[in-house]
Structures are given as structure tokens and as C-alpha cells.
Design a protein around this motif. Structure first.
Motif, short mmCIF file in Angstrom:
data_model
loop_
_atom_site.label_atom_id
_atom_site.label_comp_id
_atom_site.label_asym_id
_atom_site.label_seq_id
_atom_site.Cartn_x
_atom_site.Cartn_y
_atom_site.Cartn_z
N UNK A 152 0.82 -1.22 0.00
CA UNK A 152 0.00 0.00 0.00
C UNK A 152 0.85 1.26 0.00
N UNK A 153 2.17 1.11 -0.13
CA UNK A 153 3.08 2.25 -0.21
C UNK A 153 3.53 2.80 1.12
N UNK A 154 3.08 2.25 2.24
CA UNK A 154 3.33 2.88 3.54
C UNK A 154 4.15 1.98 4.46
N UNK A 155 4.73 0.91 3.94
CA UNK A 155 5.53 0.02 4.78
C UNK A 155 6.66 0.77 5.50
N UNK A 156 7.39 1.59 4.76
CA UNK A 156 8.52 2.32 5.36
C UNK A 156 8.02 3.35 6.37
N UNK A 157 6.88 3.96 6.10
CA UNK A 157 6.32 4.94 7.04
C UNK A 157 6.03 4.27 8.38
N UNK A 158 5.50 3.06 8.34
CA UNK A 158 5.20 2.34 9.57
C UNK A 158 6.48 2.03 10.36
N UNK A 159 7.51 1.61 9.64
CA UNK A 159 8.77 1.29 10.31
C UNK A 159 9.40 2.54 10.91
N UNK A 160 9.37 3.64 10.17
CA UNK A 160 9.95 4.89 10.66
C UNK A 160 9.20 5.37 11.89
N UNK A 161 7.88 5.36 11.81
CA UNK A 161 7.08 5.83 12.94
C UNK A 161 7.27 4.94 14.17
N UNK A 162 7.32 3.64 13.95
CA UNK A 162 7.44 2.71 15.08
C UNK A 162 8.74 2.91 15.85
N UNK A 163 9.79 3.31 15.16
CA UNK A 163 11.07 3.49 15.84
C UNK A 163 11.36 4.91 16.28
N UNK A 164 10.51 5.85 15.91
CA UNK A 164 10.84 7.26 16.08
C UNK A 164 11.03 7.66 17.54
N UNK A 165 10.17 7.18 18.41
CA UNK A 165 10.20 7.70 19.79
C UNK A 165 11.49 7.33 20.52
N UNK A 166 12.15 6.26 20.10
CA UNK A 166 13.43 5.89 20.71
C UNK A 166 14.52 6.90 20.38
N UNK A 167 14.36 7.60 19.27
CA UNK A 167 15.41 8.49 18.78
C UNK A 167 15.08 9.96 18.97
N UNK A 168 13.79 10.29 19.06
CA UNK A 168 13.40 11.69 19.21
C UNK A 168 13.70 12.22 20.61
N UNK A 169 14.12 13.47 20.66
CA UNK A 169 14.27 14.17 21.93
C UNK A 169 12.88 14.50 22.47
N UNK A 170 12.76 14.84 23.76
CA UNK A 170 11.46 15.33 24.25
C UNK A 170 10.98 16.49 23.38
N UNK A 171 9.73 16.45 23.01
CA UNK A 171 9.13 17.45 22.10
C UNK A 171 9.72 17.37 20.70
#
Length: 251
Positions: free
Chosen positions: A189-208
Motif C-alpha cells: 500500500x506504499x506505507x511500509x517504510x512509514x510504519x517502520x519509521x514511525x514505530x522506531x521514532x520515539x526511541x530516537x526523538x528528543x522530548x518534544x
């Protein structure tokens, strides 16, 4: 080259299916190549290679970015992703561009640290030219990033592949025949990479911290769902003037 020569060149390009033949002829002539060198460029273009990789550059947000044969050529719609990401960066911010390709976003943002990640060594070679002060990582998304980035990235931006697998055959030949499939194929459906990026984002993002992903208006609800499932609040930003659409996720 004489005006007659330029018109003859435009005629060749038009016969090969180049819609903006006159403009392309002018750019090829202005490249400075003459004689056999110019003819070699023309033959590459007539054979269907994207004009940008024939010339060696693409215009993007007022910059000329280096591109080479086989790499994904940044589209104008990605200017929206670059603008939104840049607007979220402060002078001391840590910025990360995933699936960076030739680094169109990383070349535009002003941040304290700029990190670029991609799986394509050829694209990363261009990225090093376009964003010479950035830290460049050969990485499948977050997999090979330095551990000290965890929890301190202020802005993650990604123009990850989002063409559904079955739709690649419908793309213009310049894309499907001259850009690597891994730079185009977003899964069923074109969104496989979006799901992977979103799923891992919070481990790498700073607060806010902020995640910004380019998508299409049709697929935006799927990208929103991927971010929501990862616990991010979402906002959709559209710019019809460049046919751009991005989803912003807030931690």
C-alpha cells in the motif's frame, strides 16, 4: 551552437518524447559541453535517462543539488518536506534525514548537527557533496545510526519510498527504468517504510521532538495511522503549489 543547431537539437529531443524539448536543449547547450561530449549527453537523454542525471544536477528550492545516474532525483513536491523540517529546526537542533537519497532536506536545513542515512552508497556519495558538513550513515533507517543519537534528535524527516509495489510499472520510464527500485517501492500500500519509521521514532526523538514524513494526499490517512499507532499526535500539511503533502508527528 547556432540557433539552427539548437533547434535541431530540440527537434531530436521532441521526437524522443521530451515535452519541454526547447528548454532541455537550452540546458544541454548551456552545460558547456561541445562536439562529441555534447552529443554523448544528447544520446543519453534521447535514450530516456532523466535530464537531471544527464546534466549532473537538479534544481531544488533555489539550490543546485548534485545527482548521478541511478539515484533518486528529488521532486519539487519534496520542497514542502524541506520547508516544514527547516521550520522546526533551531541553530542548535539535531536533525536526521532518513532515506535521504542525495539529501535535499539535509542540504536546506540549518541545525547544530545534521545526520543523513540511506542504504544506497551512490546516493550517499551525492549527499556528501550536497551537505558537506553532515554526518553520513549507510543505514537501513535507524539500524546503523550511532547510539549516542538515541533520545536527542529534535527533527526526523523522511521522504521514504511510498509508491505501492504494483504501481511502479505505471510510473514514467525515467523513474521506473533509471531509479533504483528500493528508492521507489513502498510495499503493497506504499506505507511500509512509514510504519517502520514511525514505530522506531520515539526511541530516537528528543522530548518534544518532531517526525515529518512526505506522503501523498491519498495515502495520508495511512501515514497518520502509522504515527498514531506509534503514540504520536499528527498534523497533515498540504501545499498544492508544489503538489506536496507531509504528515507531522509530535512526541
Amino acid at each position: 551552437m547556432t540557433s539552427a543547431g539548437s533547434e535541431a537539437l530540440a527537434t531530436r529531443l521532441r521526437a524522443a518524447g521530451c515535452v519541454f524539448a526547447e528548454d532541455e536543449a537550452g540546458l544541454l547547450v548551456d552545460s558547456g559541453a561541445t562536439g562529441d561530449a555534447l552529443e554523448a549527453l544528447v544520446r543519453r537523454r534521447v535514450a530516456g535517462e532523466p535530464l537531471e542525471t544527464v546534466l549532473g544536477w537538479v534544481e531544488f528550492a533555489g539550490m543546485r543539488l548534485t545527482v548521478r545516474p541511478g539515484v533518486f532525483v528529488p521532486r519539487r513536491r519534496t520542497e514542502l518536506l524541506a520547508r516544514v523540517a527547516a521550520s522546526r529546526c533551531a541553530p542548535g537542533s539535531v536533525f536526521l534525514e532518513l532515506c535521504c537519497g542525495v539529501a535535499p532536506v539535509g542540504a536546506l536545513v540549518h541545525a547544530g548537527e545534521v545526520h543523513l542515512a540511506d542504504l544506497d552508497p551512490a546516493a550517499l556519495a551525492c549527499a556528501r557533496v550536497n551537505a558537506p558538513d553532515a554526518h553520513v550513515h549507510l543505514s537501513d533507517l535507524y539500524a546503523a545510526l550511532p547510539a549516542d543519537l538515541r533520545g536527542r534528535v529534535d527533527v526526523v524527516a523522511a521522504n521514504a519510498p511510498y509508491v505501492p509495489s504494483d504501481a511502479i510499472a505505471l510510473m514514467p520510464p525515467e523513474a521506473r527504468d533509471h531509479e533504483r527500485r528500493m528508492a521507489l517501492d513502498g510495499g503493497p500500500d506504499g506505507v511500509d517504510l512509514h510504519r517502520r519509521i514511525a514505530a522506531g521514532a520515539r526511541d530516537w526523538l528528543a522530548p518534544a521532538g518532531v517526525l515529518v514524513i512526505e506522503t501523498s494526499p491519498h495515502q495520508a490517512p495511512l501515514t497518520v495511522a502509522a504515527m498514531s499507532d506509534a503514540g504520536l499526535a499528527t498534523e497533515v500539511v498540504v501545499d498544492d503549489s508544489v503538489a506536496g503533502c507531509v504528515v507531522v508527528g509530535l512526541g
